[in-house]
Design a protein around this motif. Sequence first.
Motif, PDB file in Angstrom:
ATOM      1  N   GLN A   4       0.817  -1.132   0.089  1.00  0.00           N
ATOM      2  CA  GLN A   4       0.167  -0.093  -0.052  1.00  0.00           C
ATOM      3  C   GLN A   4       0.911   1.467  -0.149  1.00  0.00           C
ATOM      4  O   GLN A   4       0.712   2.253  -0.683  1.00  0.00           O
ATOM      5  CB  GLN A   4      -0.998  -0.013   1.259  1.00  0.00           C
ATOM      6  CG  GLN A   4      -1.877   0.994   0.897  1.00  0.00           C
ATOM      7  CD  GLN A   4      -2.632   0.801   2.375  1.00  0.00           C
ATOM      8  OE1 GLN A   4      -2.538   0.342   3.270  1.00  0.00           O
ATOM      9  NE2 GLN A   4      -3.894   1.677   2.482  1.00  0.00           N
ATOM     10  N   ILE A   8       0.939   4.048  -2.860  1.00  0.00           N
ATOM     11  CA  ILE A   8       0.669   5.588  -2.397  1.00  0.00           C
ATOM     12  C   ILE A   8       1.784   6.268  -3.070  1.00  0.00           C
ATOM     13  O   ILE A   8       1.903   7.768  -3.728  1.00  0.00           O
ATOM     14  CB  ILE A   8       0.607   5.823  -1.028  1.00  0.00           C
ATOM     15  CG1 ILE A   8      -0.560   5.218  -0.762  1.00  0.00           C
ATOM     16  CG2 ILE A   8       0.585   7.241  -0.740  1.00  0.00           C
ATOM     17  CD1 ILE A   8      -0.986   5.225   0.673  1.00  0.00           C
ATOM     18  N   SER A  11       1.881   6.748  -6.898  1.00  0.00           N
ATOM     19  CA  SER A  11       1.052   7.650  -7.406  1.00  0.00           C
ATOM     20  C   SER A  11       1.132   9.100  -7.177  1.00  0.00           C
ATOM     21  O   SER A  11       0.882   9.782  -8.205  1.00  0.00           O
ATOM     22  CB  SER A  11      -0.391   7.515  -6.604  1.00  0.00           C
ATOM     23  OG  SER A  11      -0.552   7.925  -5.628  1.00  0.00           O
ATOM     24  N   LYS A 124      -0.891  14.849   1.771  1.00  0.00           N
ATOM     25  CA  LYS A 124      -0.604  13.481   1.106  1.00  0.00           C
ATOM     26  C   LYS A 124       0.687  12.798   1.605  1.00  0.00           C
ATOM     27  O   LYS A 124       0.922  11.700   1.927  1.00  0.00           O
ATOM     28  CB  LYS A 124      -0.472  13.537  -0.449  1.00  0.00           C
ATOM     29  CG  LYS A 124      -1.939  13.644  -0.947  1.00  0.00           C
ATOM     30  CD  LYS A 124      -1.540  13.526  -2.670  1.00  0.00           C
ATOM     31  CE  LYS A 124      -2.874  14.057  -3.289  1.00  0.00           C
ATOM     32  NZ  LYS A 124      -3.776  12.691  -3.436  1.00  0.00           N
ATOM     33  N   HIS A 127       0.182  11.744   5.338  1.00  0.00           N
ATOM     34  CA  HIS A 127      -0.359  10.301   5.112  1.00  0.00           C
ATOM     35  C   HIS A 127       0.565   9.231   4.930  1.00  0.00           C
ATOM     36  O   HIS A 127       0.547   8.229   5.462  1.00  0.00           O
ATOM     37  CB  HIS A 127      -1.483  10.350   4.076  1.00  0.00           C
ATOM     38  CG  HIS A 127      -2.407   9.141   3.852  1.00  0.00           C
ATOM     39  ND1 HIS A 127      -2.946   8.233   4.800  1.00  0.00           N
ATOM     40  CD2 HIS A 127      -2.462   8.345   2.833  1.00  0.00           C
ATOM     41  CE1 HIS A 127      -3.196   7.415   4.293  1.00  0.00           C
ATOM     42  NE2 HIS A 127      -3.489   7.151   2.960  1.00  0.00           N
ATOM     43  N   TYR A 128       1.519   9.427   3.697  1.00  0.00           N
ATOM     44  CA  TYR A 128       2.403   8.650   3.374  1.00  0.00           C
ATOM     45  C   TYR A 128       3.419   8.313   4.490  1.00  0.00           C
ATOM     46  O   TYR A 128       3.678   6.988   4.663  1.00  0.00           O
ATOM     47  CB  TYR A 128       3.234   9.333   2.025  1.00  0.00           C
ATOM     48  CG  TYR A 128       4.383   8.392   1.910  1.00  0.00           C
ATOM     49  CD1 TYR A 128       5.539   9.131   2.015  1.00  0.00           C
ATOM     50  CD2 TYR A 128       4.368   7.273   1.156  1.00  0.00           C
ATOM     51  CE1 TYR A 128       6.844   8.399   1.605  1.00  0.00           C
ATOM     52  CE2 TYR A 128       5.576   6.653   0.976  1.00  0.00           C
ATOM     53  CZ  TYR A 128       6.755   7.100   1.150  1.00  0.00           C
ATOM     54  OH  TYR A 128       7.914   6.402   0.790  1.00  0.00           O
TER      55      TYR A 128
END
Lengths: 145, 235
Positions: A4, A8, A11, A124, A127-128
């Motif tokens: 996951q 991420i 992306s 982002k 979160h990463y």
Amino acid sequence: MQRQVALIKQSLFDQGYLDEQFMELEELQDDANPNFVEEVSTLYFKDSARLINNIDQALERGSFDFNRLDSYMHQFKGSSTSIGANKVKAECTKFREYCRAGNAEGCLRTFQQLKKEHSTLRKKLEHYFQLARQAGPKETARRPK
Amino acid sequence: MVYISPNQSSICFHIIISFSSHYSSKSSNFITKHCLILRSKYFNSMAEVLLPRKMDITNDPSKFGSPDLLHVLAVDDSHVDRKFIERLLRVSSCKVTVVDSATRALQYLGLDVEEKPLGFEDLKVNLIMTDYSMPGMTGYELLKKIKESSAFREVPVVIMSSENILPRIDRCLEEGAEDFLLKPVKLSDVRRLRDSLMKVEDLSFTKSTQKRELETENAYSFDSPVQSQPKRAKI
């Protein structure tokens, strides 16, 4: 979990939020310094928040001191480049072009966009990094395919 | 060792400059950067030939050639960039001192006062890397001050800048900068610098051991304590 994290990260690169400079930072991470990239990132957002504040105040005053604005933006662009914040960097470039053209309206418009990109990237990355920490240190050091 | 005369060198220099000017005007960043790499490689080789070296006699001569001894002073007003360059240098096995302004750099080197204060004779800096655009004193002005000083003029100074402005690059190189690096600085840039400096240090080390064999008593007192750096605030 690790997959996951990798997805991420991939992306973020694919969508142009980050560029190869981010990978350079990751190369500098090792077991002794497993959180280097996150530390730089934290520093960046702290620094850039201050710059955003300064620019906001300068713009609110209504006096368009283009030299000063350009100077702030030079700093902003510099640190955005160092961390690989691709989209933010692009907005900085645009802003500086408007400064040089003395285009106040262009500056204002671009600055709104810049703040948006900055905020998106911050979320982002937070979160990463959170996921990466949970997944384990090895994942963050690996280059995306 | 080959000595390149200033005339020959300036011809080569100008060929490379016009080449990179041509390509930069066509907005070809890759080629411009490649030309800059060529120019800086060129200057690195010049540095090996022309740069004299002051001797730093440590108590353990066998360690002299080790990478751990390269001490780099990095100057940058950006907090992010300071953290980045510090890491790059540490990963490259260099000892690092980082300061946030040219003024602080001069203070660190003891160049902010007319007479060199006590305790600075032991300060050994092998390389200074400075950002160009800084508030107050710029990297260019810092470069000039360093080159004007008797104590540090032989220390290589590398300028870093996010802006690829050829007249700026020319000015810095003409003022005696060892190299001009485009930001963001790469690990490969730092390694290349380190390697070329290590070569020069090795050559000097060879000469110094030969010299020491001849001179048993000299100005460098072997009985003195280890060259410890005077404590300074690390910014």
